[in-house]
Design an enzyme around this catalytic site. Structure first.
Site: not given
Length: 384
Positions: A194, A277, A362
């Site tokens: 992340d 991501e 997170d």
């Protein structure tokens, strides 16, 4: 696979003069070729190819009084400039037709004399590395190189770059085979990543703090830019002040690049599978104020590209989750989307779902990305 190895080079005074001539000649030939192609387009004539341009703008031009000084540099450098122009046009047309991936590419533009210059020598130029470790370039001589590692194979081309800080680099393109690392236990070593601003990256079991290289040099950069703005245009003091600003930017870029190289190498070695991501970094960078500066300072796109390339070379699984995947808002316990949303949600670091599960923003996103990446790989779409 093709890899690029860059090394610092230290040309002496005559070699720097010869390189300056080569930079200028390559720029002039590019502009002449672009002018001819634009004229042909306006007249509705067939576009001249690189071979025809080479004959007119290099071979025949050397015989004229206006361009006789082109003979002072290697012909390969001039021909390569025209090939680069042909490639730029090909990329433009492919982008316009929709056959080229990535962002839209505009038509080639005229080159100006800027702080950054580059020329390319291909194998036809017969460049070589001497027995004492120097780089032999035609019409330039034996240039001293600061070797940090060995080349895995004979280079097919070398690009000499002069950056805005006045430094010279030799960038070699080589063919190299993949070097798969020993396989690790997937259940224990797969990780989602992340990416963020307050914390650079959150992985399974650890966090990578943000070094904020630009922020740390902001005050020094401000003083240097203030001194530059006060210097008279065209003066020697302005040239020195401009170089001082460029050196600060170069130091920031070097620190950021070294940080990304070290972190991506560490992640590749300790993880069998990496799930990232797909952030819209370009859109994030348009934000005004401190947030926009932080996005540029993180250089998340460079991190993603470097990590993907290393995973491919070292035999690690790599997958990207869609940018529309709600990794932060999704509850990893029950699957409902109740997490913090919007710009105001960025301030919320911990939240509680209606199912009773308490989440760190997170860490919850990392777990969701890990599950989504596992699903993408299972469906056979690791490059999504």
């Amino acid at each position: 696979m093709r890899l690029r190895y860059s090394f610092r080079v230290y040309p002496n005074a005559p070699q720097r003069t010869a390189l300056a001539k080569a930079f200028g000649c390559a720029r002039v030939v590019w502009n002449d070729g672009l002018c001819l192609r634009q004229d042909a387009y306006k007249q509705g004539a067939e576009r001249p190819k690189a071979a025809e341009l080479s004959k007119r703008l290099v071979t025949e031009a050397k015989k004229s009084e206006e361009r006789a000084w082109l003979s002072e540099v290697s012909a390969v450098v001039l021909q390569q400039s025209l090939r680069d122009l042909e490639t730029a046009y090909s990329n433009f047309f492919a982008s316009k037709n929709g056959t080229r991936k990535g962002p839209k590419t505009g038509p080639p533009k005229f080159k100006k004399k800027t702080s950054r210059q580059a020329i390319r020598f291909t194998a036809n130029a017969r460049f070589s590395v001497t027995a004492d470790g120097k780089l032999r370039l035609p019409r330039i001589g034996d240039v001293e190189v600061r070797w940090s590692r060995d080349l895995p194979s004979a280079p097919s081309s070398v690009t000499i770059v002069k950056d805005a800080a006045g430094r010279y680099f030799a960038s070699f393109v080589v063919e190299a085979e993949g070097k798969p690392l020993p396989e690790l236990d997937l259940d224990d070593t797969e990780t989602g990543i992340d990416l963020g601003l307050s914390t650079y990256a959150v992985l399974r079991g650890r966090k990578v703090s943000s070094s904020k290289f630009f922020r740390r040099q902001a005050e020094k950069l401000k003083r240097a830019q203030r001194k530059l703005s006060r210097a008279r245009k065209g003066s020697n003091n302005r040239r020195k002040a401009k170089l001082a600003v460029a050196k600060i930017h170069a130091r920031i870029a070097d620190q950021r690049r070294d940080f990304i190289e070290q972190e991506t190498t560490k992640i590749t070695r300790e993880s069998q599978a990496v799930y990232l991501e797909d952030l819209n970094v370009k859109g994030m960078g348009t934000a005004k104020g401190k947030r926009g500066k932080s996005v540029h300072d993180q250089s998340l796109s460079m991190f993603a590209r470097t990590l993907e390339a290393k995973c491919a070379r070292y035999g690690r699984t790599f997958a990207k989750a869609s940018r529309w995947f709600p990794s932060t808002q999704l509850c990893s316990a029950c699957g409902s989307i109740e997490g913090p949303k919007g710009l105001e949600g960025l301030k919320v670091r911990n939240w509680v779902c209606s199912c009773g599960a308490a989440h760190n923003r997170d860490e919850n996103a990392e777990l969701n990305l890990r599950r989504e990446g596992r699903r993408i790989v299972a469906e056979g779409r690791p490059d999504t």
